[in-house]
Design an enzyme around this catalytic site. Structure first.
Site, PDB file in Angstrom:
ATOM      1  N   GLU A   1       0.830  -1.219   0.000  1.00  0.00           N
ATOM      2  CA  GLU A   1       0.000   0.000   0.000  1.00  0.00           C
ATOM      3  C   GLU A   1       0.862   1.266   0.000  1.00  0.00           C
ATOM      4  OE1 GLU A   1      -2.811  -0.674  -0.814  1.00  0.00           O
ATOM      5  OE2 GLU A   1      -3.057  -2.712  -0.065  1.00  0.00           O
TER       6      GLU A   1
ATOM      7  N   HIS B   1       1.912   2.010  -3.387  1.00  0.00           N
ATOM      8  CA  HIS B   1       0.879   2.707  -4.172  1.00  0.00           C
ATOM      9  C   HIS B   1       0.942   4.219  -3.947  1.00  0.00           C
ATOM     10  CE1 HIS B   1      -1.661  -0.266  -6.147  1.00  0.00           C
ATOM     11  NE2 HIS B   1      -1.853  -0.965  -5.035  1.00  0.00           N
TER      12      HIS B   1
HETATM   13  O1  GNR Z   1      -6.384  -7.653  -1.821  1.00  0.00           O
HETATM   14  C1  GNR Z   1      -5.150  -7.636  -1.920  1.00  0.00           C
HETATM   15  N1  GNR Z   1      -4.443  -8.755  -1.636  1.00  0.00           N
HETATM   16  C2  GNR Z   1      -3.080  -8.775  -1.521  1.00  0.00           C
HETATM   17  C3  GNR Z   1      -2.461 -10.020  -1.472  1.00  0.00           C
HETATM   18  C4  GNR Z   1      -1.087 -10.114  -1.331  1.00  0.00           C
HETATM   19  C5  GNR Z   1      -0.343  -8.961  -1.215  1.00  0.00           C
HETATM   20  C6  GNR Z   1      -0.931  -7.724  -1.271  1.00  0.00           C
HETATM   21  C7  GNR Z   1      -2.299  -7.636  -1.408  1.00  0.00           C
HETATM   22  S1  GNR Z   1      -3.040  -6.073  -1.452  1.00  0.00           S
HETATM   23  C8  GNR Z   1      -4.452  -6.426  -2.401  1.00  0.00           C
HETATM   24  C9  GNR Z   1      -5.368  -5.221  -2.462  1.00  0.00           C
HETATM   25  C10 GNR Z   1      -4.670  -4.096  -3.180  1.00  0.00           C
HETATM   26  O2  GNR Z   1      -4.505  -4.041  -4.359  1.00  0.00           O
HETATM   27  N2  GNR Z   1      -4.188  -3.161  -2.422  1.00  0.00           N
HETATM   28  O3  GNR Z   1      -3.515  -2.147  -2.973  1.00  0.00           O
HETATM   29 NI    NI Z   2      -2.676  -2.927  -4.836  1.00  0.00          NI
END
Ligand code: GNR
Ligand code: NI
Length: 176
Positions: A140, A143
């Protein structure tokens, strides 16, 4: 509360660097509510505001296992989260991303991190993360910096994935 649309690769807005939140106002609180609703609906374990088109440093997360969609287990909000320490030990986790549907690839990251962030009251907090929590909060925070998990895999695999999504977006435009 309202559902928000999740941006999908190759949407350029996913590459924006999100701005720090300076005041946790009504807009931010509504954003957080909507992010939880959206995240639970699509069964995600984390969501960054930029994924719903709002480039603010806001993350929602719930890594508790859920049987039932929309059943909140451990909803957590991280405002302006920062990694302040990461372990030398690495771990590999098969990651996915709501902005890159149906793609899963192994990503190596520090196994443990310490993070600093503000809670919804604007109070500074620290947390020690390991396991899925550590993986997810690093995903996150990436992102918030315009980084996607495919940036951590081989260029060959990444180029294939981007090409696939670029074609799909083009087809969707033509069908519209
Ligand atoms: O739902 C999500 N599952 C996930 C699985 C393994 C590592 C990271 C994630 S994050 C993701 C949701 C998402 O896209 N968050 O930015
Ligand atoms: Ni993601």
């Amino acid at each position: 509360m309202a559902l928000r649309d999740i941006l999908i690769l190759p949407d350029k807005r996913l590459r924006l660097v999100s701005h720090p939140v300076d005041t946790i106002d009504r807009d931010v609180k509504t954003l957080v509510d909507d992010m939880f609703e959206t995240m639970y609906r699509v069964r995600g374990i984390g969501l960054a505001a930029v994924q719903v088109g709002v480039p603010k440093r806001v993350v929602t997360l719930d890594v508790a296992r859920r049987e039932n969609e929309e059943e909140q287990q451990n909803p957590r909000v991280f405002i302006n989260p920062q990694v302040v320490w990461s372990s030398d030990e690495l771990s590999v986790y098969e990651e996915g991303c709501l902005s890159i549907p149906e793609i899963n690839e192994d990503v190596e990251r520090p196994a443990q991190v310490k993070i600093r962030y503000l809670d919804l009251d604007g109070k500074p907090q620290e947390a020690d993360a390991e396991g899925l929590f550590a993986t997810c909060i690093q995903h996150e925070i990436d992102h918030l910096n315009g980084i996607l998990f495919i940036d951590h895999i081989s260029k060959l695999k990444r180029d294939r994935i981007v090409k696939k999504f670029t074609k799909a977006a083009k087809r969707a435009r033509e069908d519209a």
